[in-house]
Design an enzyme around this catalytic site. Structure first.
Site, PDB file in Angstrom:
ATOM      1  CG  HIS A  44      21.577 -40.332 -35.414  1.00 52.57           C
ATOM      2  ND1 HIS A  44      22.891 -39.944 -35.284  1.00 52.57           N
ATOM      3  CD2 HIS A  44      21.061 -40.277 -34.151  1.00 52.57           C
ATOM      4  CE1 HIS A  44      23.165 -39.666 -34.026  1.00 52.57           C
ATOM      5  NE2 HIS A  44      22.059 -39.867 -33.310  1.00 52.57           N
ATOM      6  CD  GLU A  46      22.791 -39.002 -40.942  1.00 52.29           C
ATOM      7  OE1 GLU A  46      23.633 -38.091 -40.899  1.00 52.29           O
ATOM      8  OE2 GLU A  46      21.977 -39.233 -40.007  1.00 52.29           O
ATOM      9  CB  ALA A 148      -2.718 -14.484 -28.091  1.00 47.67           C
ATOM     10  CB  ALA A 156      -7.520  -9.667 -19.441  1.00 42.62           C
ATOM     11  CB  ALA A 158     -11.045  -3.047 -16.692  1.00 43.71           C
ATOM     12  NE  ARG A 178       0.458 -24.701 -25.307  1.00 40.72           N
ATOM     13  CZ  ARG A 178      -0.578 -24.741 -24.499  1.00 40.72           C
ATOM     14  NH1 ARG A 178      -1.182 -25.908 -24.272  1.00 40.72           N
ATOM     15  NH2 ARG A 178      -1.022 -23.638 -23.910  1.00 40.72           N
ATOM     16  NE  ARG A 201      -5.841 -28.886 -23.508  1.00 44.90           N
ATOM     17  CZ  ARG A 201      -5.054 -27.892 -23.102  1.00 44.90           C
ATOM     18  NH1 ARG A 201      -3.887 -28.134 -22.522  1.00 44.90           N
ATOM     19  NH2 ARG A 201      -5.428 -26.631 -23.274  1.00 44.90           N
ATOM     20  N   GLY A 291       3.843 -14.756 -18.896  1.00 50.53           N
ATOM     21  CA  GLY A 291       2.954 -13.628 -19.068  1.00 50.53           C
ATOM     22  C   GLY A 291       3.621 -12.334 -19.478  1.00 50.53           C
ATOM     23  CG  PHE A 294       8.688 -14.699 -18.052  1.00 48.08           C
ATOM     24  CD1 PHE A 294       9.938 -14.539 -17.481  1.00 48.08           C
ATOM     25  CD2 PHE A 294       8.445 -15.823 -18.821  1.00 48.08           C
ATOM     26  CE1 PHE A 294      10.931 -15.484 -17.670  1.00 48.08           C
ATOM     27  CE2 PHE A 294       9.428 -16.773 -19.014  1.00 48.08           C
ATOM     28  CZ  PHE A 294      10.677 -16.615 -18.442  1.00 48.08           C
TER      29      PHE A 294
END
Length: 363
Positions: A44, A46, A148, A156, A158, A178, A201, A291, A294
């Site tokens: 921890h 401390e 995003a 995206a 069509a 992440r 990454r 996505g 969700f």
């Protein structure tokens, strides 16, 4: 205390189920020890700071971003360590709501004759420790939803082309987020369409968050990136009780952890039940990357605490794929509202961070 809070953030994403605590020891206006919760939750903060300070800890003021623990786990209580070191004073930002602590650490330090000051930088600590506090108070981790897309909210064209709408600076920022969360989560639709690795990454770190896929029937690609990496980076699959036993067995043989989550009234996995399952497993913070369907279900369920948006300067038009699925909203007062925390440029894109209003001014 500001330094203790900043130090604690270094443990984010690495120390669950423990909170990411920071500790600073000050002797005669000089810092003699500092520490933060180490990977895996111990030692921890401390303990690290006291070891660094050595004899200089005697009579020092200890600034701790969360109440020192008062229970015996894999390590002795931190409140006892501070008493044994004969610190002169302890300053904490917040009490720990864990029922094994919750005032017990403060009481034992005061019983030893050491004064304790509480509530210093409490508002900032509520935000810094929000994931852990959420799990203790609400039984679920804090949830950040990332969206995003283009300027007009499309993810995206069509035809389904989506790589890359945002630029490299925004994508690098996603990897940093992440790394700061205990788990990265997507729905089954994204897993099937993109077969994402969901790993951190290009940041020079070996640690990986838990990867969580929510799929009622576990109808996921079994020969792609995600399946091949199931034994190298933690992979948890949240599925319904009707998932076929043979699929469960195959994923478990690959090294995945499979967890049953009960469905809601619509027979889909209940978002609140998902988070409750993750909280019961010790996860404090979750970063959800979609996505669209969700993400919409999480927003509709009222379980999103923070929104992170990346907006690119291109237009895809109405025929493009929307960033979110249907939410059944017919009036503005039904829409979830968030307060703006931050906005800034990331290369050619714009980052905007929003927080649920109830969290923007903690008490």
């Amino acid at each position: 205390m500001a330094l203790a809070l900043a130090l604690g953030q270094r443990g984010q994403g690495r120390c669950w189920p423990n909170p990411a605590v920071g500790c600073v020891l000050v002797q005669s206006e000089r810092i003699v020890g500092r520490g933060w919760t180490q990977p895996g939750g111990r030692p921890h903060a401390e303990t690290v700071a006291l070891a660094q300070a050595g004899q200089a800890a005697e009579g020092a003021t200890a600034f701790v971003s969360l109440e020192p623990c008062a229970h015996h786990g894999k390590t002795p209580p931190c409140c006892d360590a501070l008493v044994a070191a004969r610190v002169g004073r302890v300053v904490i930002a917040l009490r720990d709501p864990d029922p094994r602590v919750d005032g017990g650490g403060v009481a034992r330090i005061r019983a030893a004759g050491i004064p304790v000051t509480e509530g210093v930088c409490a508002a900032e600590a509520e935000i810094a420790h929000f994931g852990f506090l959420s799990r203790q108070r609400r039984g679920r981790p804090a949830l950040t939803l990332k969206l995003a897309g283009s300027f007009d909210g499309r993810i995206a064209t069509a035809s389904g082309e989506s790589r890359w709408i945002t630029g490299p600076a925004a994508r690098r920022h996603v990897h940093a987020l992440r790394a700061r969360h205990d788990a990265v989560m997507v729905g089954g639709g994204t897993a099937r369409a993109d077969d994402p690795s969901l790993t951190v990454r290009d940041l020079g770190m070996a640690h990986q968050p838990v990867r969580v896929i929510v799929s009622r029937r576990l109808d996921l690609p079994e020969d792609g990136v995600m399946a091949r990496g199931a034994g190298t980076a933690p992979l948890w699959l949240l599925h319904g009780p009707d998932a076929p036993a043979d699929r469960i067995a195959r994923w478990q043989n690959r090294g995945a952890r499979c967890m049953v989550v009960q469905p809601g009234a619509d027979r889909q996995i209940d978002p609140a039940a998902c988070l409750a399952a993750l909280g019961a497993a010790g996860i404090n913070s979750v970063f959800c990357e979609g996505g669209g369907a969700f993400g919409a279900s999480l927003l509709a369920a009222g379980v999103v605490d923070d929104l992170i948006g990346y907006t690119a300067g291109l237009i895809l038009g109405a025929e493009g794929w929307p960033g979110l699925g249907a939410m059944g909203i017919s009036a503005l007062n039904q829409a979830p509202r968030f307060a703006l925390v931050e906005t800034r440029a990331l290369g050619d894109d714009i980052l905007h961070h929003w927080r649920r209003r109830a969290l923007s001014a903690p008490t």
